[in-house]
Motif scaffolding. Structure first.
Motif, PDB file in Angstrom:
ATOM      1  N   THR A 102     -10.122  12.513  -3.398  1.00  0.00           N
ATOM      2  CA  THR A 102      -9.459  11.756  -2.341  1.00  0.00           C
ATOM      3  C   THR A 102     -10.233  10.523  -1.864  1.00  0.00           C
ATOM      4  O   THR A 102      -9.656   9.436  -1.761  1.00  0.00           O
ATOM      5  CB  THR A 102      -9.152  12.672  -1.139  1.00  0.00           C
ATOM      6  OG1 THR A 102      -8.331  13.753  -1.590  1.00  0.00           O
ATOM      7  CG2 THR A 102      -8.411  11.909  -0.050  1.00  0.00           C
ATOM      8  N   GLU A 157       0.599   4.072  -2.889  1.00  0.00           N
ATOM      9  CA  GLU A 157       0.312   5.467  -2.546  1.00  0.00           C
ATOM     10  C   GLU A 157       1.390   6.398  -3.087  1.00  0.00           C
ATOM     11  O   GLU A 157       1.095   7.484  -3.609  1.00  0.00           O
ATOM     12  CB  GLU A 157       0.196   5.623  -1.034  1.00  0.00           C
ATOM     13  CG  GLU A 157      -1.086   5.050  -0.457  1.00  0.00           C
ATOM     14  CD  GLU A 157      -1.136   5.175   1.055  1.00  0.00           C
ATOM     15  OE1 GLU A 157      -0.059   5.321   1.679  1.00  0.00           O
ATOM     16  OE2 GLU A 157      -2.246   5.107   1.617  1.00  0.00           O
ATOM     17  N   ARG A 177     -10.112   7.845  -4.515  1.00  0.00           N
ATOM     18  CA  ARG A 177      -8.710   7.442  -4.723  1.00  0.00           C
ATOM     19  C   ARG A 177      -8.252   6.505  -3.602  1.00  0.00           C
ATOM     20  O   ARG A 177      -7.553   5.523  -3.853  1.00  0.00           O
ATOM     21  CB  ARG A 177      -7.821   8.679  -4.783  1.00  0.00           C
ATOM     22  CG  ARG A 177      -6.388   8.362  -5.169  1.00  0.00           C
ATOM     23  CD  ARG A 177      -5.639   9.601  -5.588  1.00  0.00           C
ATOM     24  NE  ARG A 177      -5.439  10.551  -4.525  1.00  0.00           N
ATOM     25  CZ  ARG A 177      -6.022  11.744  -4.460  1.00  0.00           C
ATOM     26  NH1 ARG A 177      -6.856  12.150  -5.409  1.00  0.00           N
ATOM     27  NH2 ARG A 177      -5.776  12.565  -3.451  1.00  0.00           N
ATOM     28  N   THR A 178      -8.674   6.785  -2.390  1.00  0.00           N
ATOM     29  CA  THR A 178      -8.297   5.938  -1.258  1.00  0.00           C
ATOM     30  C   THR A 178      -8.837   4.527  -1.424  1.00  0.00           C
ATOM     31  O   THR A 178      -8.138   3.536  -1.176  1.00  0.00           O
ATOM     32  CB  THR A 178      -8.821   6.549   0.056  1.00  0.00           C
ATOM     33  OG1 THR A 178      -8.234   7.849   0.231  1.00  0.00           O
ATOM     34  CG2 THR A 178      -8.460   5.679   1.252  1.00  0.00           C
ATOM     35  N   ARG A 179     -10.088   4.416  -1.881  1.00  0.00           N
ATOM     36  CA  ARG A 179     -10.678   3.091  -2.086  1.00  0.00           C
ATOM     37  C   ARG A 179      -9.971   2.338  -3.207  1.00  0.00           C
ATOM     38  O   ARG A 179      -9.731   1.128  -3.104  1.00  0.00           O
ATOM     39  CB  ARG A 179     -12.175   3.234  -2.389  1.00  0.00           C
ATOM     40  CG  ARG A 179     -13.000   3.777  -1.227  1.00  0.00           C
ATOM     41  CD  ARG A 179     -14.484   3.583  -1.468  1.00  0.00           C
ATOM     42  NE  ARG A 179     -14.947   4.274  -2.674  1.00  0.00           N
ATOM     43  CZ  ARG A 179     -15.373   5.528  -2.701  1.00  0.00           C
ATOM     44  NH1 ARG A 179     -15.383   6.257  -1.577  1.00  0.00           N
ATOM     45  NH2 ARG A 179     -15.799   6.074  -3.827  1.00  0.00           N
ATOM     46  N   ARG A 198       0.829  -1.209   0.000  1.00  0.00           N
ATOM     47  CA  ARG A 198       0.000   0.000   0.000  1.00  0.00           C
ATOM     48  C   ARG A 198       0.863   1.259   0.000  1.00  0.00           C
ATOM     49  O   ARG A 198       0.557   2.235  -0.692  1.00  0.00           O
ATOM     50  CB  ARG A 198      -0.939  -0.001   1.207  1.00  0.00           C
ATOM     51  CG  ARG A 198      -1.884   1.194   1.180  1.00  0.00           C
ATOM     52  CD  ARG A 198      -2.766   1.290   2.391  1.00  0.00           C
ATOM     53  NE  ARG A 198      -3.585   2.495   2.307  1.00  0.00           N
ATOM     54  CZ  ARG A 198      -4.769   2.552   1.748  1.00  0.00           C
ATOM     55  NH1 ARG A 198      -5.315   1.474   1.226  1.00  0.00           N
ATOM     56  NH2 ARG A 198      -5.443   3.691   1.690  1.00  0.00           N
ATOM     57  N   ILE A 238      -6.849   2.748  -4.240  1.00  0.00           N
ATOM     58  CA  ILE A 238      -5.512   2.367  -3.772  1.00  0.00           C
ATOM     59  C   ILE A 238      -5.581   1.109  -2.915  1.00  0.00           C
ATOM     60  O   ILE A 238      -4.763   0.197  -3.049  1.00  0.00           O
ATOM     61  CB  ILE A 238      -4.874   3.533  -2.990  1.00  0.00           C
ATOM     62  CG1 ILE A 238      -4.457   4.637  -3.957  1.00  0.00           C
ATOM     63  CG2 ILE A 238      -3.662   3.045  -2.179  1.00  0.00           C
ATOM     64  CD1 ILE A 238      -3.978   5.909  -3.276  1.00  0.00           C
ATOM     65  N   THR A 239      -6.584   1.043  -2.040  1.00  0.00           N
ATOM     66  CA  THR A 239      -6.752  -0.138  -1.181  1.00  0.00           C
ATOM     67  C   THR A 239      -6.959  -1.392  -2.025  1.00  0.00           C
ATOM     68  O   THR A 239      -6.334  -2.432  -1.791  1.00  0.00           O
ATOM     69  CB  THR A 239      -7.941   0.059  -0.229  1.00  0.00           C
ATOM     70  OG1 THR A 239      -7.674   1.194   0.617  1.00  0.00           O
ATOM     71  CG2 THR A 239      -8.162  -1.172   0.634  1.00  0.00           C
TER      72      THR A 239
END
Length: 215
Positions: free
Chosen positions: A192, A109, A195-197, A105, A199-200
């Motif tokens: 954001t 990121e 994007r966070t989801r 991760r 990336i996960t």
């Protein structure tokens, strides 16, 4: 500066920095200002005069370092890309342990961050301009090809992935293409949460798709 004490000229005046140091400092200011101008105002609003004013130098000084507008902006994107590349390589020493979910991760990121900051905005403006200006197109194409190869190589190294294994090259390239797409989505609105989801999920997919690095 000698032995921790700033050198002084005859008569007690503080000596000026060497000419070469001043020249390098001026060049750095111009390159930083050029990236900021491109990111904020686009190609049409980014002139040599605007960059020189932002950098606090004369237009003549700017043209001494960069004779043409194309010289200035391609050098600016190249310089900042190289700095980001070095920072990405330095990440290797600070990564979580191999095999951990947190490690993948962190890498994903960092790669996505390459495409969500001022450098990507500036580079995108340069790409758009190059698509309409023949004298810029060849230079930008060559620059982007080199930056792309270096980023791909660094991603492989960070992930501990073997490009010789079938499918690995395409998987890592897909990661970089995804990161670029997230950068584009972020240009108009703050992306954001999504994007966070993403990336996960990509981190999980990479842990499944890529063969584990050798011990």
């Amino acid at each position: 500066m000698v032995g921790g004490v700033r050198a002084t000229a005859p008569g007690g005046r503080t000596a000026s920095p060497p000419k070469q140091d001043r020249s390098r400092a001026t060049r750095r200011r111009l390159l930083s200002a050029a990236v900021a101008c491109l990111a904020e105002h686009g190609w049409a609003g980014s002139t040599v005069a605007a960059v020189a004013e932002r950098a606090g130098v004369s237009r003549g000084a700017a043209q001494h370092h960069f004779p043409t507008r194309e010289d200035l902006f391609t050098a600016a994107v190249e310089q900042v890309a190289e700095e980001r590349q070095e920072a990405l390589k330095a990440l290797a020493a600070k990564l979580p342990p191999a095999g951990s979910v947190a490690r993948t991760r962190t890498i994903v990121e960092a790669l996505v961050d390459l495409y969500t900051g001022p450098l990507f905005r500036a580079a995108l403006q340069l790409w758009v301009a190059a698509s309409h200006e023949e004298q810029l197109a060849a230079r930008v194409a060559a620059l982007e090809a080199r930056i792309g190869r270096e980023t791909h190589r660094t991603a492989l190294e960070l992930l501990g992935a073997d490009e010789g294994v079938p499918g690995v090259r395409e998987t890592v390239q897909g990661l970089l293409d995804m990161a670029r797409g997230l950068g584009l989505a972020n240009l108009l609105t703050d992306d954001t949460p999504r994007r966070t989801r993403v990336i996960t999920e990509w981190s999980r997919l990479l842990d499944t798709a890529l063969p584990p690095p050798p011990p």
